[in-house]
Design an enzyme around this catalytic site. Structure first.
Site, short mmCIF file in Angstrom:
data_model
loop_
_atom_site.label_atom_id
_atom_site.label_comp_id
_atom_site.label_asym_id
_atom_site.label_seq_id
_atom_site.Cartn_x
_atom_site.Cartn_y
_atom_site.Cartn_z
N ASP A 55 0.99 -1.17 0.07
CA ASP A 55 0.01 -0.15 0.02
C ASP A 55 0.87 1.32 0.07
O ASP A 55 1.66 1.55 0.88
CB ASP A 55 -0.86 0.06 1.16
CG ASP A 55 -2.05 0.91 1.37
OD1 ASP A 55 -2.97 1.07 2.02
OD2 ASP A 55 -1.68 2.03 0.40
N HIS A 56 0.94 1.87 -1.22
CA HIS A 56 1.94 2.96 -1.24
C HIS A 56 1.58 4.24 -0.25
O HIS A 56 2.41 5.29 -0.20
CB HIS A 56 1.83 3.46 -2.64
CG HIS A 56 3.35 4.02 -3.35
ND1 HIS A 56 3.91 4.54 -2.52
CD2 HIS A 56 3.80 3.76 -4.44
CE1 HIS A 56 5.29 4.95 -3.34
NE2 HIS A 56 5.17 4.33 -4.27
#
Lengths: 412, 359
Positions: free
Chosen positions: A387-388
C-alpha cells in the site's frame, strides 16, 4: 454559563486554540473576542455571548477543542439571562444529529426488509417483467434493487400475488406482459447468486482496491541453497509428521524481517498509522468454496517446524471449512503461494487492512549468469504488493532485497 | 443621461461622491439631505447587524452567515431608487436594501437560524426569498418582469447577483431573454471583486462586467458601488427606461466585500491585507458620514444616538428570533405531494429528538 464550542464553518468537527485574548477572572463585554481558534477553514475570533467575568478556561493554547465541548465558563452575575438557554444550540443540534444518523442507520436496515427501494426505471422494468419488487432482495447501495436484480429474479420466478406493501397498484402487475419475460442474453448461461464465501471475497477485494494505493514490486531469488537445505531437513521433519515446504521457510524469513520493516506490518486507522508489534502471517488457501486466509499468530516466535506444521493444519481445516473465525482475523501480512499451481510474477491484492502481501511464483530451474559463467540454479519468483499510502517504493525494494538475501543465504 | 454617457467598453465608471465625501459639481439635489440621512441610517443598521450576526455565528447562535460589510451603498441606494410596486429579487448580500423595503430584522435572523418562516413575509414586500445557489435567481427576475410586462403593469423588477454569477449559464440565458423580450428588468451586478476565493481578474477576460449587456442588445453601465449617488442615479434611470418599455439595463456596481464570503472561509488565505486596507479607504458608510459632516448634518453625538438606537433594534430582533422555536416541517412536508411513510417516520423522530428546540 458554559460556552460550548460551536460549529464555526458548515460542518467542522474541531478547532485549535491559537490564542486566548482573556484570562480567568477578566471582565468581558458582550461580543468581546475571547479567543482565536483555527479550524481547517479559517482562523476566527470567538466572541463572548454575554457580558460577565471569565470563570474558567477549559483548554490551553495549541490544544484541540471539539464541537460541543465547553470552551469557557462565564460568570454573568445574578439571574441567568434569557438567551442562556439558547447557548450552544449548535452543539445540541450536532449531538442530536449524530443520534439521528445512528438511528437512521438502524432504520434503514429495518427498511430493507419492509420497504422497497428501487428507482422508477427499475419499477417500470419490474412491471414489464411481472416481478413483485417486495420479493426481490436488492444488491445495490442500502439494499436498493437494481435492474439486474429484477432481471435475475424474473427468470424462473412465477408471478406472485402482490403483497400489501407492494409499491405499485395491483392492476399494473396484472397488465404486465404476462408470458415469460424476454431475457436479453446472448446464449445459454448459468446464473448463480453471489453469496457466502464468494460474496465475502468480492466485497473484501473491492474494498482493498478502492481504499488503498497498491503497487507491486517483483524480484527473484536463487533458492538453490535453500532447496538443498530443505532436502537435508526434510527427513527430520517427516519423522515428526511434518511436511516441510519452501513456503514455511519464506514465512520464517518474512516474520524475521518485518520487525525491521515496520511499514509492511502496518495499517491506517482513521488519521493514524498503526504499526503492529505482533506478526500474524496469513496464508492464502485455495479451497473449493473459494479463497480463505487463516493466519499464523505470532509467527516471529515460532520455529520453522512449528510454522510448517501450522500451515498444514490450517490448510486442511480450511478445505474442510472448519476454521474458527478468529483464525482468519487480526492478520498483519499475507503470503500467497500461487506458484504451487503455476505462474511467475503475480500482482496479489492486499488483504485489508494490511499494508502488504507477498506472492510466491513457480520455483524452477533456470540458467543464470553467476560469477561470469552460466549456471543452472533454482529460481523462486517473488511479487510484493504494498500500500503506497504507507510504504514507499524504496522501503518496499529494500525489504524485498533483504528477503532475497535471506532466502539465498539460508540460516535456518 | 448617465447610462448613455458612461460607456463600459471604454472602462468609464460613474462616480458622484468621492471617497472623501465630496460631491461632484452639478449633482446637488439628486438626493435631498433627508434622503441621504435615511440611507445613512439604514446602512449603519445593516453594518451593525453584520457585526452582530458574525459574532453570533461564532457563538453558535446562527448556523451560517453571509457578511454584508462594504456593499451597503449598492444595496440601499438601488432599492431607494425604486417604488414599492417594483419587485426585488435578491441574491444574499443586499441587507440594507431589504431593510429599506421593510423587511424585519427579526425575520432576517430567523432565516439565518434556519427558520424558513423568516422568508414568509418577503412576498408581501414584493421580494423573493434569498437565493443561495449562485445565479439561479436571475431567470426568476426576468420571469417576474416579463409577467409584469404581459399584465401591463407599470412596475419593474430588479435582480441582484454577484460577479461570480456572470459566469453561470443562467445569467446569459436570462440576459438574452430580457433583451429579446425587452422585459422591464434591472440586472444589478454586485461586483465585489471576489467569488469566494476567485478574484475578478480570473472571472472573465472582459474589461468590465457591465459591457456584457452590449452583446445582449441593451445598455450596461458601470458605477462606483460605494457611492450612493451614483448607484441611485443609475438605478433610477434604468427603472425609467424599463417603465417606458425600453427594456432591461445592466448595472455593475463596483464594490468590495470587506469580510469573508461566508463564515466558512478565511480571506487571509486568498487575498492581501494591503488590498483590504485600500478598499477600507473607500468604505461606503463612512463616505456618507463624511458627506453629512461636511454639510453640518452630522456629529459624534448624533452618531452615538444612532448607534444606541440600532443596537436596541438589533438586540430586540435577536431576542425575538431566539425565542421563536419551530419545527422545520417544510423540509418534510413539501418534498412530495403527500408525505410518504418513510418521511413521516423521520419527521416524527425529528420532532421527538429536538422537541421543538430547533432555532
Amino acid at each position: 454559563m458554559d460556552f460550548k464550542f460551536p460549529d464555526l464553518g458548515e460542518g467542522i468537527a474541531e478547532g485549535k486554540i491559537v490564542k486566548w485574548l482573556v484570562k480567568e477572572g477578566d471582565a468581558v463585554k458582550k461580543d468581546q473576542p475571547v479567543c482565536q481558534v483555527e479550524t481547517d477553514k479559517a482562523v476566527v475570533d470567538i466572541p463572548s455571548p454575554q457580558a460577565g467575568k471569565i470563570a474558567k478556561l477549559f483548554f490551553k493554547e495549541d490544544e484541540t477543542v471539539h464541537v460541543g465541548k465547553v470552551l469557557f465558563t462565564l460568570d454573568t452575575g445574578d439571574s441567568p439571562p434569557p438567551v442562556d438557554t439558547n447557548q450552544g444550540i449548535v452543539g445540541q443540534t450536532s449531538a442530536a444529529a449524530q443520534e439521528i444518523n445512528f438511528r437512521r442507520g438502524s432504520q434503514q436496515t429495518a427498511a430493507i426488509s419492509s420497504q422497497v427501494k428501487a428507482m422508477p426505471a427499475v419499477r417500470k422494468l419490474a412491471r414489464d417483467l411481472n416481478v413483485d419488487l417486495s420479493r426481490v432482495k436488492g444488491s445495490g447501495p442500502d439494499g436498493r434493487i437494481t435492474e439486474d436484480d429484477v432481471r435475475a429474479s424474473s427468470k424462473g420466478t412465477a408471478p406472485v400475488p402482490s403483497s400489501p406493501r407492494s409499491e405499485f397498484p395491483k392492476e399494473s402487475v396484472q397488465q404486465a406482459t404476462g408470458g415469460q419475460p424476454a431475457q436479453k442474453s446472448y446464449g445459454p448461461e448459468d446464473r448463480v447468486p453471489l453469496k457466502g464465501v464468494r460474496a465475502a471475497i468480492a466485497r473484501n477485494l473491492m474494498r482493498s482496491l478502492q481504499n488503498s494505493a497498491q503497487a507491486t514490486h517483483c524480484d527473484r531469488a536463487d533458492v538453490t541453497q535453500l532447496t538443498l537445505l530443505r532436502e537435508a531437513q526434510k527427513k527430520e521433519a517427516e519423522s515428526q509428521g511434518i511436511k516441510l515446504t519452501v513456503l514455511a521457510y519464506v514465512i520464517k524469513a518474512v516474520a524475521g524481517l518485518l520487525k525491521s520493516h515496520p511499514a509492511l506490518n502496518a495499517s491506517i486507522d482513521g488519521d493514524n498509522l498503526v504499526y503492529k508489534k505482533y506478526y500474524n502471517l496469513g496464508v492464502a488457501i485455495d479451497t473449493d468454496a473459494g479463497l480463505l486466509v487463516p493466519n499464523i499468530k505470532g509467527a516471529d516466535e515460532k520455529s520453522l517446524f512449528d510454522i510448517a506444521k501450522e500451515i498444514k493444519d490450517l490448510a486442511d481445516r480450511a478445505r474442510d471449512r472448519k476454521l474458527k473465525p478468529e483464525e482468519m482475523q487480526h492478520g498483519t501480512f499475507t503470503l500467497t503461494n500461487v506458484g504451487s499451481i503455476g505462474g511467475t510474477y503475480v500482482t496479489p491484492i492486499i488483504n485489508p487492512p494490511e499494508s502488504a502481501i507477498l506472492g510466491l511464483g513457480r520455483m524452477q530451474q533456470e540458467p543464470v549468469v553467476k560469477d561470469g559463467k552460466i549456471a543452472i540454479v533454482t529460481i523462486l519468483y517473488l511479487s510484493l504488493s504494498y500500500d503506497h499510502r504507507i510504504v514507499d517504493g524504496g522501503p518496499a525494494a529494500r525489504f524485498m532485497t533483504e528477503l532475497v538475501q535471506a532466502l539465498e543465504h539460508p540460516k535456518f | 443621461m448617465v447610462i448613455e454617457n458612461y460607456d463600459p467598453l471604454k472602462g468609464q465608471m460613474l462616480q458622484v461622491l468621492d471617497a472623501e465625501g465630496n460631491l461632484a459639481q452639478g449633482f446637488d439635489g439628486v438626493l435631498k439631505n433627508d434622503d441621504v440621512l435615511k440611507l445613512y441610517q439604514v446602512m449603519t443598521l445593516s453594518r451593525m447587524t453584520d457585526k452582530k450576526a458574525l459574532a453570533m455565528q461564532r457563538q453558535g447562535r446562527l448556523i451560517t452567515y453571509i457578511p454584508q460589510s462594504g456593499q451597503e451603498a449598492a444595496a440601499a441606494a438601488s432599492v431607494y431608487a425604486l417604488t414599492f410596486e417594483d419587485w426585488i429579487v435578491p441574491a444574499f448580500r443586499e441587507m440594507a436594501g431589504w431593510l429599506l423595503r421593510g423587511a424585519k430584522l427579526k425575520d432576517v435572523f430567523l432565516y439565518l437560524r434556519g427558520n424558513e418562516q423568516g422568508s414568509k413575509n418577503m412576498p408581501k414586500l414584493r421580494m423573493t426569498p434569498l437565493c443561495v445557489p449562485i445565479g439561479s435567481q436571475i431567470p426568476h427576475g426576468v420571469g417576474i418582469s416579463w409577467a409584469q410586462k404581459l399584465k401591463g403593469e407599470n412596475s419593474i423588477t430588479i435582480v441582484y447577483f454577484g460577479d461570480g454569477a456572470t459566469s453561470e449559464g443562467e445569467f446569459h440565458e436570462a440576459m438574452n431573454f430580457g433583451g429579446v423580450f425587452k422585459t422591464p428588468t434591472i440586472f444589478f451586478c454586485m461586483n465585489n471583486q471576489w467569488a469566494i476565493s476567485l478574484p475578478r481578474s480570473l472571472q472573465t477576460s472582459s474589461k468590465t462586467l457591465a459591457q456584457k449587456a452590449v452583446a445582449y442588445g441593451f445598455p450596461g453601465v458601470l458605477v462606483d458601488g460605494n457611492d450612493i449617488f451614483a448607484v441611485y442615479l443609475a438605478t433610477k434611470e434604468a427603472a425609467e427606461r424599463a417603465r417606458q418599455g425600453k427594456g432591461p439595463t445592466m448595472i455593475e456596481a463596483y464594490t468590495y466585500r470587506q469580510g469573508p464570503h461566508t463564515t466558512a472561509d478565511d480571506p487571509r488565505k486568498y487575498r492581501s491585507t494591503e488590498e483590504e486596507e485600500k478598499w477600507l479607504c473607500k468604505d461606503p458608510v463612512s463616505r456618507v458620514r463624511k458627506f453629512l459632516e461636511k454639510r453640518d448634518l452630522w456629529d459624534d453625538k448624533k452618531q452615538a444616538a444612532l448607534e444606541a438606537e440600532c443596537d436596541k433594534i438589533i438586540e430586540e430582533a435577536v431576542a425575538e428570533a431566539e425565542k421563536t422555536s419551530y419545527i422545520p416541517e417544510d423540509i418534510f412536508k413539501y418534498h412530495y405531494a403527500e408525505m410518504p411513510q418513510e418521511l413521516q417516520e423521520q419527521f416524527e423522530y425529528f420532532k421527538s429528538t429536538l422537541g421543538g428546540q430547533h432555532g
